[in-house]
Design a protein around this motif. Structure first.
Motif, PDB file in Angstrom:
ATOM      1  N   PHE A 236      10.906  -5.082   2.630  1.00  0.00           N
ATOM      2  CA  PHE A 236      11.594  -4.182   3.551  1.00  0.00           C
ATOM      3  C   PHE A 236      12.304  -3.067   2.787  1.00  0.00           C
ATOM      4  CE2 PHE A 236      15.306  -2.854   6.040  1.00  0.00           C
ATOM      5  CZ  PHE A 236      14.689  -2.483   7.224  1.00  0.00           C
ATOM      6  N   LEU A 237      12.908  -3.405   1.655  1.00  0.00           N
ATOM      7  CA  LEU A 237      13.667  -2.422   0.883  1.00  0.00           C
ATOM      8  C   LEU A 237      12.786  -1.281   0.388  1.00  0.00           C
ATOM      9  CD1 LEU A 237      16.382  -1.686  -0.501  1.00  0.00           C
ATOM     10  CD2 LEU A 237      15.566  -2.991  -2.493  1.00  0.00           C
ATOM     11  N   VAL A 238      11.615  -1.596  -0.190  1.00  0.00           N
ATOM     12  CA  VAL A 238      10.779  -0.526  -0.723  1.00  0.00           C
ATOM     13  C   VAL A 238      10.172   0.310   0.400  1.00  0.00           C
ATOM     14  CG1 VAL A 238      10.309  -1.745  -2.873  1.00  0.00           C
ATOM     15  CG2 VAL A 238       8.748  -2.040  -0.947  1.00  0.00           C
ATOM     16  N   ASN A 239       9.924  -0.313   1.551  1.00  0.00           N
ATOM     17  CA  ASN A 239       9.450   0.469   2.687  1.00  0.00           C
ATOM     18  C   ASN A 239      10.539   1.390   3.217  1.00  0.00           C
ATOM     19  OD1 ASN A 239       6.590  -0.138   3.848  1.00  0.00           O
ATOM     20  ND2 ASN A 239       7.337  -2.108   3.111  1.00  0.00           N
ATOM     21  N   ALA A 242      11.749   3.602  -0.714  1.00  0.00           N
ATOM     22  CA  ALA A 242      10.814   4.121  -1.711  1.00  0.00           C
ATOM     23  C   ALA A 242       9.626   4.833  -1.082  1.00  0.00           C
ATOM     24  CB  ALA A 242      10.321   2.980  -2.616  1.00  0.00           C
ATOM     25  N   PHE A 243       8.923   4.181  -0.176  1.00  0.00           N
ATOM     26  CA  PHE A 243       7.725   4.778   0.401  1.00  0.00           C
ATOM     27  C   PHE A 243       7.973   6.088   1.158  1.00  0.00           C
ATOM     28  CE2 PHE A 243       5.247   0.711  -0.034  1.00  0.00           C
ATOM     29  CZ  PHE A 243       4.234   1.277  -0.785  1.00  0.00           C
ATOM     30  N   PRO A 244       9.120   6.278   1.833  1.00  0.00           N
ATOM     31  CA  PRO A 244       9.315   7.568   2.512  1.00  0.00           C
ATOM     32  C   PRO A 244       9.215   8.763   1.576  1.00  0.00           C
ATOM     33  CG  PRO A 244      10.899   5.977   3.331  1.00  0.00           C
ATOM     34  CD  PRO A 244      10.196   5.323   2.168  1.00  0.00           C
ATOM     35  N   GLN A 330       4.543   0.748  -8.681  1.00  0.00           N
ATOM     36  CA  GLN A 330       4.402   0.247  -7.317  1.00  0.00           C
ATOM     37  C   GLN A 330       3.421  -0.918  -7.269  1.00  0.00           C
ATOM     38  OE1 GLN A 330       2.132   1.789  -3.337  1.00  0.00           O
ATOM     39  NE2 GLN A 330       1.273   1.540  -5.357  1.00  0.00           N
ATOM     40  N   SER A 331       2.290  -0.778  -7.964  1.00  0.00           N
ATOM     41  CA  SER A 331       1.308  -1.865  -7.978  1.00  0.00           C
ATOM     42  C   SER A 331       1.869  -3.100  -8.653  1.00  0.00           C
ATOM     43  CB  SER A 331       0.034  -1.405  -8.694  1.00  0.00           C
ATOM     44  OG  SER A 331      -0.659  -0.452  -7.914  1.00  0.00           O
ATOM     45  N   PHE A 332       2.677  -2.897  -9.717  1.00  0.00           N
ATOM     46  CA  PHE A 332       3.273  -4.026 -10.420  1.00  0.00           C
ATOM     47  C   PHE A 332       4.442  -4.632  -9.654  1.00  0.00           C
ATOM     48  CE2 PHE A 332       0.695  -3.003 -14.021  1.00  0.00           C
ATOM     49  CZ  PHE A 332       0.683  -4.160 -14.800  1.00  0.00           C
ATOM     50  N   GLY A 363      10.457  -0.615   7.913  1.00  0.00           N
ATOM     51  CA  GLY A 363      11.428   0.095   7.099  1.00  0.00           C
ATOM     52  C   GLY A 363      11.013   1.527   6.816  1.00  0.00           C
ATOM     53  N   LEU A 364       9.692   1.781   6.741  1.00  0.00           N
ATOM     54  CA  LEU A 364       9.196   3.127   6.431  1.00  0.00           C
ATOM     55  C   LEU A 364       9.566   4.158   7.492  1.00  0.00           C
ATOM     56  CD1 LEU A 364       7.615   5.187   4.806  1.00  0.00           C
ATOM     57  CD2 LEU A 364       5.493   4.189   5.671  1.00  0.00           C
TER      58      LEU A 364
END
Length: 417
Positions: A236-239, A242-244, A330-332, A363-364
């Protein structure tokens, strides 16, 4: 075992030799279809708002992803993927016929996109469940890394084969290619094997037969397993933060930060996607037995650090390098995250757990909606500083709060068995 052996070991499993090309064809078709339909709506209606609505339809199904997970646990993930991919092919064929006959209208596109949007968000989660069902524990990380390359390559090549294909051969023939790819995906998925369905699986299957009971059981199950709850929180945090920056705001960066226009936007997107592909390949080929929990947390921190630096630079060269790094880490982060959830969930609960994980995608849009007014008031650099700072702080809190489940070397999340 050499790095090459590590990269190719999942292909020794017959099921994976069918699953990988099935997932590849599906991912490429998804990317092509998104670009083709987006271009059609924008060029036909001239409305950015309608384009945004079309894009939002792709998120519709994430609300129902837990129920797809329940269904996958009940009828089998292979059967579920065969059904959804057959449906994609039928919907694409309908659009191909409408386009070729000259009868296509924007409302057709919205209606068909809404139907497909109910199913598409669950596809990646169910792929991971299938990998978890067919791979030995020591091969899981490598298989997930290779599996992730299907979506990474689609993002890189989609722009060329999607809008470029329309410009070259027209929308009707381009949609014939999309339809053929979905048909190929369906046929390959038929060759995938999974664990045999048992006549009874106790209380878990009884809950799976009742969707809301199954959903409640999945929530309670995740809530009571610290490694799963920590991984879900990280997803949820990275969405959210980070992703935005890398998905929704890149057009703004291209136009208002670097002033490089639409062609430059393609370079920015390709840099991030290429980094992601390189990361996925290295995860799959690595000779090291990665400790999934630790790797997930460390690379999440690196991801937010890349956001911080990316938001402060005005050099396109530096920006491209940072986008590549961001895609790489991101992949890692996300591949080990999937490994943590698959290792920690029991076989009977994997579909429900991965379906529930898809809710983290919400989250995004929340992060994007918040970013707009923050950028207008405080500026782009301040927004990236805020998002990266909150992300680093939250990653630290997750690492400390769930340190026994995610950081300790003896934790299940850091075991290859």
């Amino acid at each position: 075992m050499t790095a090459v052996d590590g990269a190719h070991s999942p292909f020794r499993v017959r099921s994976f030799r069918f699953q990988w090309p099935a997932d590849l064809a599906t991912s490429w078709a998804f990317e092509m279809e998104t670009l083709i339909l987006g271009w059609y709506v924008l060029s036909t209606t001239g409305s950015v708002q309608q384009l945004v609505v079309l894009g939002a339809l792709a998120w519709l199904g994430s609300l129902f992803a837990p129920f797809f997970g329940i269904l996958g646990d009940r009828i089998g993930v292979r059967a579920l993927l065969c059904t959804t991919r057959a449906a994609y092919a039928l919907l694409a064929a309908l659009l191909m016929v409408l386009t070729s006959s000259g009868a296509l209208e924007p409302w057709h596109v919205f209606a068909i996109a809404a139907i497909a949007g109910l199913m598409r968000p669950s596809d990646m989660g169910m792929r991971n469940v299938l990998v978890g069902q067919t791979m030995r524990p020591e091969m899981l990380m490598s298989a997930l890394g290779i599996s992730r390359t299907t979506s990474d390559t689609a993002r890189i090549a989609g722009a060329l084969t999607g809008t470029g294909g329309v410009a070259l051969i027209g929308m009707g023939p381009a949609y014939a290619v999309v339809t053929a790819m979905y048909v190929a995906a369906f046929l390959f998925t038929l060759g995938v094997t999974g664990p045999p369905l048992r006549a009874a699986q106790g209380r878990a299957d009884a809950a799976a037969a009742k969707p809301f009971a199954g959903l409640k059981q999945a929530i309670v199950y995740v809530w009571n397993k610290p490694d799963l709850l920590g991984a879900f929180s990280m997803a949820f945090l990275v969405n959210l933060l980070a992703f935005p920056i890398f998905l929704g705001l890149l057009p703004y960066v291209a136009r208002d930060v670097y002033a490089i226009g639409q062609s430059g936007l393609g370079y920015l997107a390709a840099a991030f996607a290429t980094g992601a592909l390189a990361g996925s390949l290295l995860v799959s080929a690595s000779r090291l037995r990665l400790q999934a929990g630790r790797v997930m947390l460390l690379n999440a921190a690196a991801w937010f650090a890349a956001i911080l630096l990316f938001g402060q630079t005005r050099s396109m060269g530096v920006g491209l390098a940072l986008l590549f790094v961001a895609g790489f880490v991101q992949s890692f982060c996300l591949t080990p995250l999937a490994a943590v959830m698959l290792r920690s969930a029991s076989e009977a609960m994997r579909g429900r757990v991965m379906g529930l994980r898809m809710l983290a995608i919400w989250g995004l849009p929340l992060g994007l909606l918040a970013a707009g007014p923050i950028i207008e008031r405080f500026g782009y650099s301040a927004t990236t500083l805020l998002y990266s700072g909150l992300g680093l702080a939250a990653t630290g809190a997750i690492s400390f709060g769930w340190r026994r489940a995610l950081w300790h070397r003896s934790a299940t999340a850091n075991s290859a068995n």
